[in-house]
Scaffold this motif. Structure first.
Motif, PDB file in Angstrom:
ATOM      1  N   MET A  53       0.349   4.009   5.188  1.00 54.30           N
ATOM      2  CA  MET A  53      -0.502   3.666   6.343  1.00 54.30           C
ATOM      3  C   MET A  53      -0.014   4.402   7.588  1.00 54.30           C
ATOM      4  O   MET A  53      -0.813   4.967   8.354  1.00 54.30           O
ATOM      5  CB  MET A  53      -0.447   2.150   6.605  1.00 54.30           C
TER       6      MET A  53
ATOM      7  N   PRO B 232       4.855 -12.426   3.670  1.00 53.13           N
ATOM      8  CA  PRO B 232       5.691 -13.286   2.812  1.00 53.13           C
ATOM      9  C   PRO B 232       6.105 -14.580   3.505  1.00 53.13           C
ATOM     10  O   PRO B 232       6.237 -15.606   2.857  1.00 53.13           O
ATOM     11  CB  PRO B 232       6.924 -12.427   2.516  1.00 53.13           C
TER      12      PRO B 232
ATOM     13  N   GLU C 148       3.737  -1.720  11.253  1.00 57.64           N
ATOM     14  CA  GLU C 148       3.206  -1.630   9.893  1.00 57.64           C
ATOM     15  C   GLU C 148       4.332  -1.301   8.906  1.00 57.64           C
ATOM     16  O   GLU C 148       5.125  -0.400   9.158  1.00 57.64           O
ATOM     17  CB  GLU C 148       2.118  -0.529   9.901  1.00 57.64           C
TER      18      GLU C 148
ATOM     19  N   ALA D  31       5.869  -8.265  10.029  1.00 53.98           N
ATOM     20  CA  ALA D  31       5.620  -9.386  10.945  1.00 53.98           C
ATOM     21  C   ALA D  31       6.858 -10.246  11.145  1.00 53.98           C
ATOM     22  O   ALA D  31       7.056 -10.822  12.210  1.00 53.98           O
ATOM     23  CB  ALA D  31       4.493 -10.244  10.370  1.00 53.98           C
TER      24      ALA D  31
ATOM     25  N   PHE E  19       0.861  -1.183   0.000  1.00 48.89           N
ATOM     26  CA  PHE E  19       0.000   0.000   0.000  1.00 48.89           C
ATOM     27  C   PHE E  19       0.897   1.232   0.000  1.00 48.89           C
ATOM     28  O   PHE E  19       1.386   1.647   1.044  1.00 48.89           O
ATOM     29  CB  PHE E  19      -0.915  -0.018   1.230  1.00 48.89           C
TER      30      PHE E  19
ATOM     31  N   HIS F 240      -1.167 -11.532   3.630  1.00 50.80           N
ATOM     32  CA  HIS F 240      -0.162 -10.759   2.881  1.00 50.80           C
ATOM     33  C   HIS F 240       1.277 -11.089   3.292  1.00 50.80           C
ATOM     34  O   HIS F 240       2.209 -10.669   2.622  1.00 50.80           O
ATOM     35  CB  HIS F 240      -0.343  -9.256   3.145  1.00 50.80           C
TER      36      HIS F 240
ATOM     37  N   ALA G  19      -6.703  -9.108   9.361  1.00 52.22           N
ATOM     38  CA  ALA G  19      -6.764  -8.995   7.883  1.00 52.22           C
ATOM     39  C   ALA G  19      -5.396  -8.749   7.278  1.00 52.22           C
ATOM     40  O   ALA G  19      -5.265  -7.992   6.309  1.00 52.22           O
ATOM     41  CB  ALA G  19      -7.736  -7.877   7.485  1.00 52.22           C
ATOM     42  N   THR G  20      -4.370  -9.372   7.824  1.00 48.13           N
ATOM     43  CA  THR G  20      -3.016  -9.118   7.334  1.00 48.13           C
ATOM     44  C   THR G  20      -2.213 -10.381   7.037  1.00 48.13           C
ATOM     45  O   THR G  20      -1.370 -10.374   6.146  1.00 48.13           O
ATOM     46  CB  THR G  20      -2.245  -8.226   8.346  1.00 48.13           C
TER      47      THR G  20
ATOM     48  N   PHE H 209      -9.432   2.046   5.721  1.00 48.51           N
ATOM     49  CA  PHE H 209      -9.177   1.174   6.885  1.00 48.51           C
ATOM     50  C   PHE H 209      -9.373   1.946   8.200  1.00 48.51           C
ATOM     51  O   PHE H 209      -9.673   1.347   9.232  1.00 48.51           O
ATOM     52  CB  PHE H 209      -7.772   0.582   6.841  1.00 48.51           C
TER      53      PHE H 209
HETATM   54  C1  LIG Z   1      -6.045  -5.214   4.612  1.00 44.90           C
HETATM   55  S1  LIG Z   1      -4.876  -4.259   5.515  1.00 44.90           S
HETATM   56  C2  LIG Z   1      -5.480  -4.415   7.174  1.00 44.90           C
HETATM   57  C3  LIG Z   1      -5.038  -3.283   8.068  1.00 44.90           C
HETATM   58  C4  LIG Z   1      -5.552  -3.341   9.498  1.00 44.90           C
HETATM   59  N1  LIG Z   1      -5.044  -4.498  10.214  1.00 44.90           N
HETATM   60  C5  LIG Z   1      -7.055  -3.312   9.537  1.00 44.90           C
HETATM   61  O1  LIG Z   1      -7.667  -4.333   9.908  1.00 44.90           O
HETATM   62  O2  LIG Z   1      -7.630  -2.263   9.205  1.00 44.90           O
HETATM   63  C6  LIG Z   1      -3.426  -5.323   5.518  1.00 44.90           C
HETATM   64  C7  LIG Z   1      -2.234  -4.673   6.171  1.00 44.90           C
HETATM   65  O3  LIG Z   1      -1.174  -5.624   6.299  1.00 44.90           O
HETATM   66  C8  LIG Z   1       0.043  -4.931   6.049  1.00 44.90           C
HETATM   67  N2  LIG Z   1       1.111  -5.877   5.709  1.00 44.90           N
HETATM   68  C9  LIG Z   1       1.458  -6.354   4.501  1.00 44.90           C
HETATM   69  N3  LIG Z   1       2.516  -7.173   4.606  1.00 44.90           N
HETATM   70  C10 LIG Z   1       2.851  -7.211   5.917  1.00 44.90           C
HETATM   71  C11 LIG Z   1       3.876  -7.874   6.667  1.00 44.90           C
HETATM   72  N4  LIG Z   1       4.761  -8.672   6.079  1.00 44.90           N
HETATM   73  N5  LIG Z   1       3.928  -7.650   7.985  1.00 44.90           N
HETATM   74  C12 LIG Z   1       3.029  -6.859   8.599  1.00 44.90           C
HETATM   75  N6  LIG Z   1       2.053  -6.213   7.937  1.00 44.90           N
HETATM   76  C13 LIG Z   1       1.960  -6.383   6.618  1.00 44.90           C
HETATM   77  C14 LIG Z   1      -0.311  -3.976   4.920  1.00 44.90           C
HETATM   78  O4  LIG Z   1       0.624  -2.946   4.737  1.00 44.90           O
HETATM   79  C15 LIG Z   1      -1.674  -3.493   5.368  1.00 44.90           C
HETATM   80  O5  LIG Z   1      -1.615  -2.360   6.172  1.00 44.90           O
END
Ligand SMILES: C[S@@+](CC[C@H](N)C(=O)[O-])C[C@H]1O[C@@H](n2cnc3c(N)ncnc32)[C@H](O)[C@@H]1O
Length: 205
Positions: free
Chosen positions: A84, A127, A79, A104, A19, A125, A121-122, A31
């Motif tokens: 964000m 890796p 994050e 993460a 994002f 995503h 919801a993360t 969000f």
């Molecule tokens: C769909 S959004 C959800 C955001 C928030 N948790 C919510 O519920 O509103 C997914 C989030 O996961 C983050 N994200 C992507 N890869 C990630 C990673 N490897 N570790 C932590 N966060 C990650 C994205 O940048 C994004 O902000």
């Protein structure tokens, strides 16, 4: 030799471009509104009190973490997206949420410093889900709670509608939690507004 069916992949959107830029800011603003409801669900499911330090991994603009501070808890949002974090920092000052840049797989927090870790919801995503769970285990103090929430999606969903987990993916994530050393792992179906979500909860022994 028997062919075991392959476990479903739980991070099927690990190749998401992330994002960033103006689109990232727009998603962050969305969000910032939608995250309140999942924050309230996470507060309820993990029983957050003023004694807690909640770490919200992949916190987006930190909306859910702010719900934890409303219960008197300390909250840290982690994050990777600069967009964000930029939107999150507009709200964070008043709420007291600490926002940290990171992913993460390498949480910028000391060992045993959290009492609850949320991933809302993360996970789909991340890796490297194994590395993310090892980090959640490391930063949680003994007795700490882990909660992952993903919206329920059908196996044939594509595009945006596939951002979530099927029942089999939720169960596969639960198994990864057990492998990472978590106990009392449970998969529950919960209502979030008009949607059903999977809530996978576990304890760090
Ligand atoms: C769909 S959004 C959800 C955001 C928030 N948790 C919510 O519920 O509103 C997914 C989030 O996961 C983050 N994200 C992507 N890869 C990630 C990673 N490897 N570790 C932590 N966060 C990650 C994205 O940048 C994004 O902000």
């Amino acid at each position: 030799m028997t062919d075991e069916p392959a476990a479903p992949v739980v991070n099927h959107h690990a190749d998401h471009p992330g994002f960033s830029g103006v689109l990232g800011i727009l998603c962050a603003l969305v969000f910032a509104v939608t995250g309140r409801r999942s924050g309230r669900l996470a507060v309820e499911l993990t029983g957050v009190t003023a004694d807690d330090h909640v770490v919200d991994v992949g916190c987006g603009p930190g909306t859910a973490a702010r719900e934890a501070t409303r219960r008197g808890a300390r909250a840290t949002g982690v994050e990777p997206s600069a967009s964000m974090l930029r939107v999150g920092r507009m709200f964070a000052r008043r709420s007291g949420v600490t926002l940290r840049e990171g992913g993460a797989e390498a949480l910028p927090l000391p060992d045993a410093s959290a009492t609850a870790v949320w991933a809302l919801a993360t996970v789909h995503h991340w890796p490297d889900v194994g590395a993310g769970l090892a980090e959640a285990h490391r930063v949680l103090a003994p007795g700490g709670r882990l909660l992952a929430v993903e919206r329920q999606v059908s196996p044939d969903a594509t595009g945006f509608a596939s951002h979530g987990w099927t029942a089999a993916q939720a169960q596969a994530f639960a198994q990864l939690c057990r492998t990472a050393g978590f106990t009392e792992v449970a998969v529950d179906s919960e209502r979030l507004g008009r949607r059903e979500v999977w809530a996978v909860s576990a304890f760090r022994p």
